[in-house]
Write a protein that holds these residues in place. Structure first.
Motif, PDB file in Angstrom:
ATOM      1  N   HIS A 113       0.832  -1.211   0.000  1.00 27.05           N
ATOM      2  CA  HIS A 113       0.000   0.000   0.000  1.00 27.05           C
ATOM      3  C   HIS A 113       0.862   1.254   0.000  1.00 27.05           C
ATOM      4  N   ASP A 124       5.991   2.821   6.649  1.00 31.02           N
ATOM      5  CA  ASP A 124       4.666   2.216   6.434  1.00 31.02           C
ATOM      6  C   ASP A 124       3.848   3.062   5.453  1.00 31.02           C
ATOM      7  N   ASN A 125       3.984   2.924   4.105  1.00 31.86           N
ATOM      8  CA  ASN A 125       4.704   1.840   3.497  1.00 31.86           C
ATOM      9  C   ASN A 125       5.474   2.363   2.280  1.00 31.86           C
ATOM     10  N   GLU A 156      -5.433   1.127   2.715  1.00 28.97           N
ATOM     11  CA  GLU A 156      -5.018   0.056   3.629  1.00 28.97           C
ATOM     12  C   GLU A 156      -5.249   0.448   5.071  1.00 28.97           C
ATOM     13  N   GLU A 157      -4.905   1.707   5.374  1.00 28.06           N
ATOM     14  CA  GLU A 157      -4.942   2.156   6.774  1.00 28.06           C
ATOM     15  C   GLU A 157      -6.371   2.301   7.317  1.00 28.06           C
ATOM     16  N   ASP A 188       4.997  -4.873   3.336  1.00 29.04           N
ATOM     17  CA  ASP A 188       4.472  -3.810   4.187  1.00 29.04           C
ATOM     18  C   ASP A 188       5.431  -3.592   5.349  1.00 29.04           C
TER      19      ASP A 188
HETATM   20 ZN   LIG Z   1       1.259  -0.714   6.277  1.00 31.80          ZN
END
Ligand SMILES: [Zn+2]
Length: 390
Positions: A113, A124-125, A156-157, A188
């Protein structure tokens, strides 16, 4: 009996190793990952700020990633922007497809992501994003038997929104599996923690969820460990797959694996997830392991000679001047008879000007600022920042 048993064991071991012997061409390509590219990718990623799903910074980052693929020589027809909505916001996944020579309809997915939350998300990331870009750059002109999809997920988050959308609307349509996936390889949070001895990477194994795909995940995760040992200086450990973009695939029974940092950073999801707090050398080493493993998973050519100078972009000698430009931007190609196209976009990727075979470009209509120039000759692409000053 003892002797036979020994022979049987030896042949079983030989079989399991034979799939994983050292391949010089794979090593040569793994060694084409450069620390400079990894560092630049991490810094550029960080400079886009907080890339929250639905934000302008998120869109700008997607366009930056897309322009990287164009610069590496991927064509627009290989690139798909796949929008999804989440509550009141819209965002996009970015999917790049490289077609396989022997199994064009079976896909190795490498993904990670690019959305972040609360901070620039260099670990991240940005870490996984930077590595996927390097893998795509190096493998662009390398034949692979299986097709590869390089996927950059958003959302993603917020709970794997982008990857869930992809699985439920692209891989599956009306409950029918439309995409034959060999395996999903996710990266990730592989940035490491600055100042630590980051010498080990976690290989994620599917140990939960559906039970039907666990054994297959164990097999490919072992292959990932073997490739890491063969093509990088890193050691490996296994951890259970969880909490990232392979999970929606896992729930549909797909085979998953992935990389995650062994010494876990506490900075993700905070303003401190910056370039200064990651270990770029660790990212570089995981990059080598990734290129080695991706070649193994997609069965990359072992016979094509790796010619490092030939694989460099032949457009590096093109001159674009003056830069900064005022009213006229000149283009000078080493081969003056070559057909070419030239495009100027803003930093968000919107086309402002496009010409064919013109060596004097009128840029007087552009306001002062930074633009992106994209020059294409045949299947080669050069992307350069163009400054307008007046
Ligand atoms: Zn992540």
């Amino acid at each position: 009996m003892k002797r036979i048993t020994t022979l049987l064991c030896a042949s079983l071991i030989a079989q399991s190793i034979s799939a994983q012997t050292f391949i010089q061409a794979y090593k040569d390509r793994a060694d084409m990952v450069t620390q400079t590219n990894i560092t630049t990718n991490l810094q550029d990623f960080g400079n886009f700020g907080i890339k929250k799903t639905g934000s302008q910074a998120n869109t700008n980052t997607l366009n930056w990633i897309k322009n990287k693929y164009l610069a590496y020589g991927y064509t627009a027809s290989q690139i798909t922007e796949s929008p999804f909505t989440y509550g009141s916001v819209t965002s996009k996944n970015l999917i790049i497809t490289k077609t396989g020579t022997l199994y064009p309809n079976k896909y190795v997915i490498i993904c990670g992501h690019f959305d972040t939350i609360n901070g620039p998300g260099v670990n991240d990331n940005g870490s996984g994003t930077s590595i996927i870009l390097e893998a795509a750059r190096i493998l662009q002109n390398v034949p692979t038997e299986y097709s590869i999809k390089f996927i950059h997920f958003s959302g993603e988050e917020q709970g794997l929104i982008g990857s869930s959308h992809y699985v439920n609307n692209v891989v599956y349509q009306n409950g029918i599996r439309k995409l034959d996936i060999k395996l999903v390889f996710n990266l990730d949070q592989v940035g490491g923690v600055k100042g630590n001895n980051n010498n080990t990477v976690y290989c994620d194994e599917d140990q939960g969820g559906l039970s039907s795909n666990n054994a297959a995940s164990a097999v490919v995760t072992q292959q990932l460990r073997n490739c890491t040992a063969l093509y990088s200086p890193l050691q490996t450990a296994v951890d259970p797959a969880a909490d990232t973009d392979y999970i929606p695939f896992e729930r549909k029974g797909e085979i998953i694996t992935g990389f995650f940092e062994r010494i876990r950073s506490t900075f993700p999801h905070s303003s401190k997830d910056t370039f200064a707090n990651v270990d770029p050398v660790y990212v570089y080493n995981i990059g080598k392991a990734t290129v080695g493993a991706l070649q193994h998973f997609a069965t990359a050519s072992t016979t094509v000679a790796v010619n490092k100078s030939a694989s460099q972009n032949g457009l590096e000698n093109v001159k674009l001047y003056p830069n900064p430009a005022n009213n006229i931007l000149n283009i000078e190609l080493p081969d003056k008879t070559a057909n070419f196209s030239f495009e100027i976009t803003n930093v968000s990727g919107r086309t402002l000007l496009k010409v064919n075979n013109e060596t004097k470009i009128n840029v007087s209509t552009l306001e002062r600022g930074v633009y992106v120039g994209i020059l294409k000759v045949g299947d080669q692409t050069l992307v350069k920042n163009i400054l307008i000053e007046r």
